[in-house]
Design a protein around this motif. Structure first.
Motif, short mmCIF file in Angstrom:
data_model
loop_
_atom_site.label_atom_id
_atom_site.label_comp_id
_atom_site.label_asym_id
_atom_site.label_seq_id
_atom_site.Cartn_x
_atom_site.Cartn_y
_atom_site.Cartn_z
N ASN A 1 46.43 35.42 25.49
CA ASN A 1 47.26 34.69 26.35
C ASN A 1 48.39 35.52 26.86
O ASN A 1 48.90 36.37 26.31
CB ASN A 1 47.83 33.43 25.84
N HIS B 1 47.49 27.76 35.53
CA HIS B 1 48.27 27.82 34.15
C HIS B 1 48.81 26.77 33.72
O HIS B 1 49.14 25.74 34.15
CB HIS B 1 49.32 28.88 34.28
N LEU C 1 51.61 31.78 28.81
CA LEU C 1 50.91 31.20 30.22
C LEU C 1 49.43 31.15 29.79
O LEU C 1 48.80 32.10 29.35
CB LEU C 1 51.03 31.72 31.17
N ASP D 1 45.60 30.44 31.10
CA ASP D 1 44.91 30.54 32.39
C ASP D 1 43.83 29.35 32.18
O ASP D 1 42.89 29.40 31.58
CB ASP D 1 43.99 31.89 32.45
#
Length: 757
Positions: free
Chosen positions: A434, A504, A524, A526
């Motif tokens: 991530n 996100h 974040l 996805d």
């Protein structure tokens, strides 16, 4: 100074301080107060005066004045004593001197005798007659006895013939040197002052004290021997219109006093030369006064505070340079005031305070550094260690090295271990799947992994830059700080470096490093593909809820065209209608179960009474078939709740259907709606209560195939809908036949339910 104050303000007031920093600044404040008290004591009791006198003497010699050509000393030296007789010189000698000057019309501007004429002689009348031909000034003494000052004047015949009288008292300072005189003493002006014709300054003895500039004795004033002046060939015209002082200079007479030049010339300065120096300054207006006390205090505090602030905010080298600069400025200001305004600012007290402050604070700083290094090293090596006392702080651990070196080695070893851990953590962050970003307690970016750098435009994430622009790019507000973003999933969208839109989930985690230090980890996740699948699901639901319902509705319409076959269970039309209705109900159940899992509901304000009436209407036929009577007891006051009407109604229908299904035929189904006062155990929430009771049927009496009648959702649907509405539900249904089964539903009232679901 401006830079120092800005640095101090930035360090203390612009950020949150750690416990060690608060302790450090607190000790500095106490130390500064003690230093200022020391300075005040130095100024009050003049502790640094001796040191200030040394500075004054050196500065004075740098700007020693030139002697005035209008002042001439007639010296009673050893040569004069040999020629004119032993001391005291006969007053007839002075008669001849004054007569010679008057007869040749070479009168000086003023003649001052640094000689006391206390005793009577036969020449007093003649001397008085010659004194009247000149502006003659005689010396008086004002010795201090038990009764105070007394004035010893010359003989009356001489005093009345003199133009004026002036005292010739000497004023020694605390170190035994002579640097000044009292312009007025016992209401009598100084001899040099009356010779000049100027008025005395200062009403009191202390106020009248002035330092005077001393001419270097190697240069001296124009001096002639008394015996030479009385000789026939002496050009007496050199004395015309001069200020003439007559006094002894012979060392054997003992009229010599220690001055700032005494050590250099290995002898004191004759009193007549001292009075010549005073007269020189009086005529030029260069007598030296002390700076006013408020100015002295202000300049001293400025110098000391500059050093104290430098000790606090600067490195040792920079602080040393600032201290040297402050000392230089204090000396320069003192010299400038002395040269320009003839005012003496004594830098001694503030320099003494600085000289005491620096080593004291250096010791305290070293002690704090040693203590800090020991504690941090112990922390890094994962063992606890109590804060050392002062005695332990000064003791060596062993004789091979001192305490600082020992703790330095320990801290270096612990930092090496910590560096390995940091490198290991950095590797983990770098290789994390991530996008991750670390931020310090000041919300400045520390680092970011390549995944994060690939998701945002170049230049948005820079080391030491503030994280605010990054949050603004994601559409998040940082006005309340990162703490307001902790503990929640934030759904954001942004364009990557290839201008592709990504969705996100943004999270913020606070990681504590110690009691005062912490980091922020921003990540974040996805969810672009998940969002794509969700869109496909929404389109599927739209297909089921709209497009596929149309042919089923057409089938039901065709079946209703034959009323006889439509109600005949054995007819083909009846069977087609039943299967179509079952398929339609299954589609509705599927759509509702999917909508129940949605992260957000479309809420509206409704009366719970209306929702319950709608649910009862939908199950009343089923209750009639079971011969179950429905009894309602609603509160008189309207109870509004904030709900998704369709989902909530279907949830109530599901509860009522189960109550009818498992209820005993011919029994009563009780439904009660009421509200209570604020429940303090749940943060002041006010609840609406819904209670559903029914008698449990015997086995074999339950309704079979209820799903075929259109009610196929399970209890998972009920719990999901209640939970999404921040409600509570309790089941007490495991009862033997004939007993009462109870479902207790609690929902927050609308004034407490206005929260983000």
């Amino acid at each position: 100074m401006h830079v120092l104050f800005r640095s101090l303000y930035g360090r203390i007031f612009k950020r949150e301080l750690s416990a060690d920093e608060k302790r450090f600044y607190g000790e500095w404040i106490v130390f500064s107060i003690a230093a200022l008290v020391l300075l005040a004591c130095s100024l009050w009791w003049q502790w640094g005066t001796s040191f200030g006198n040394v500075i004054y003497d050196r500065l004075h010699r740098l700007r020693a004045p030139e002697p005035s050509s209008d002042i001439v000393i007639i010296a009673i030296d050893d040569f004069s004593l040999d020629r004119l007789g032993a001391w005291p010189v006969s007053r007839s000698v002075y008669v001849n001197l004054l007569k010679k000057l008057a007869d040749t019309d070479n009168r000086p501007k003023a003649i001052g005798f640094d000689i006391l004429f206390h005793d009577a002689t036969r020449s007093d009348v003649d001397l008085a007659e010659q004194m009247k031909r000149h502006r003659t000034f005689l010396a008086v003494e004002t010795p201090l006895d038990d009764m105070g000052y007394t004035i010893k004047k010359p003989r009356d015949v001489l005093a009345s013939a003199a133009t004026g009288l002036g005292h010739i008292n000497i004023a020694f300072e605390s170190d035994g040197f002579l640097r000044g005189i009292h312009l007025t003493e016992a209401m009598t002006p100084h001899l040099a002052l009356v010779m000049s014709g100027l008025s005395p300054q200062g009403g009191s003895e202390q106020a009248s004290y002035r330092r005077f500039n001393m001419v270097n004795p190697a240069i001296g004033f124009p001096t002639v021997s008394l015996a030479d002046v009385l000789s026939e060939h002496f050009p007496v015209h050199v004395l015309k219109d001069k200020y003439v002082l007559i006094g002894s200079t012979a060392p054997s007479l003992g009229d010599h006093y220690p001055t700032i030049y005494a050590g250099r010339q290995a002898s004191g300065m004759p009193g007549v030369e001292l009075h010549a120096n005073v007269l020189n300054d009086v005529l030029r207006g260069d007598l030296i006064s002390y700076v006013s006390l408020p100015t002295h205090i202000a300049l001293s505090i400025w110098a000391l505070l500059s050093v104290l602030i430098a000790l606090l905010v600067l490195s040792p080298l920079a602080e040393l340079l600032v201290t040297l600069f402050v000392i230089f400025c204090a000396l320069a200001v003192s010299f400038l005031m002395l040269v320009t305004w003839s005012v003496w600012f004594d830098p001694g007290p503030c320099l003494v305070a600085i000289a005491l402050v620096k080593p004291a604070w250096a010791w305290r700083r070293m002690e704090m550094i040693v203590s800090f290094m020991g504690e941090r090293a112990a922390l890094l090596e994962q063992f606890r260690r109590q804060r050392r006392s002062l005695t332990k702080g000064l003791r060596l651990q062993h004789f091979t090295s001192d305490t600082v070196l020992q703790y330095s080695r320990l801290l270096d070893r612990a930092l090496g271990m910590m560096n390995e851990r940091v490198q290991f953590l950095a590797t983990i962050v770098k290789d994390a799947p991530n996008a991750m970003l670390s931020v310090d307690e000041n919300e400045d970016i520390l680092n970011a992994n390549p995944k994060m750098a690939s998701l945002v435009p170049a230049g948005l994430i820079r080391v030491s830059a503030n994280v605010g622009p990054f949050l603004a790019y994601l559409g998040l507000s940082s006005a309340d700080g990162l703490q307001s973003l902790v503990g929640k999933d934030h759904y954001v969208s942004a364009l990557d470096n290839q201008a592709s839109l990504h969705y996100h989930i943004f999270n913020v985690i606070r990681v504590s490093q110690s009691d005062e230090k912490y980091l922020w980890i921003l990540s974040l996740v996805d969810i672009t593909e998940i969002r794509h699948f969700q869109n496909q699901r929404d389109r599927t639901l739209q297909l089921l809820s709209h497009d596929m319902r149309t042919p089923i509705a057409s089938i039901l319409s065709l079946c209703r065209q034959d009323p006889v076959a439509f109600d005949d269970p054995e007819s083909s039309a009846f069977k087609k209608r039943r299967h179509a209705e079952q398929l339609l109900n299954m589609m509705d159940d599927f759509i509702l179960s999917i909508k129940a899992q949605a992260p957000k509901y479309k809420l509206s304000e409704v009366l719970i009474d209306d929702l319950m009436d709608e649910a009862i209407f939908q199950i009343k036929d089923l209750a009639a078939n079971r011969r179950i009577q429905i009894e309602q007891e609603f509160d008189h006051a309207p109870q509004f709740i904030l709900v998704d009407q369709r989902l909530f109604t279907r949830m109530l229908v599901n509860l009522l259907v189960n109550a009818v299904r498992y209820g005993a035929p011919g029994s009563t189904l009780e439904i009660k709606l009421a509200h209570d006062e604020v429940d303090n155990s749940i943060h002041g929430v006010s609840w609406v209560h819904c209670r559903i009771r029914n008698r449990v049927a015997d086995r074999g009496q339950e309704v079979e195939n209820v799903a075929q009648q259109g009610f196929g959702l399970g209890m998972d649907f009920v719990r999901t809908v209640v939970g999404k509405h921040h409600g509570r539900i309790q089941f007490d249904v495991d009862k033997p036949p004939g007993q009462w089964a109870l479902v207790h539903l609690m929902l927050p009232k609308i004034d407490a339910a206005r929260v983000e679901l």
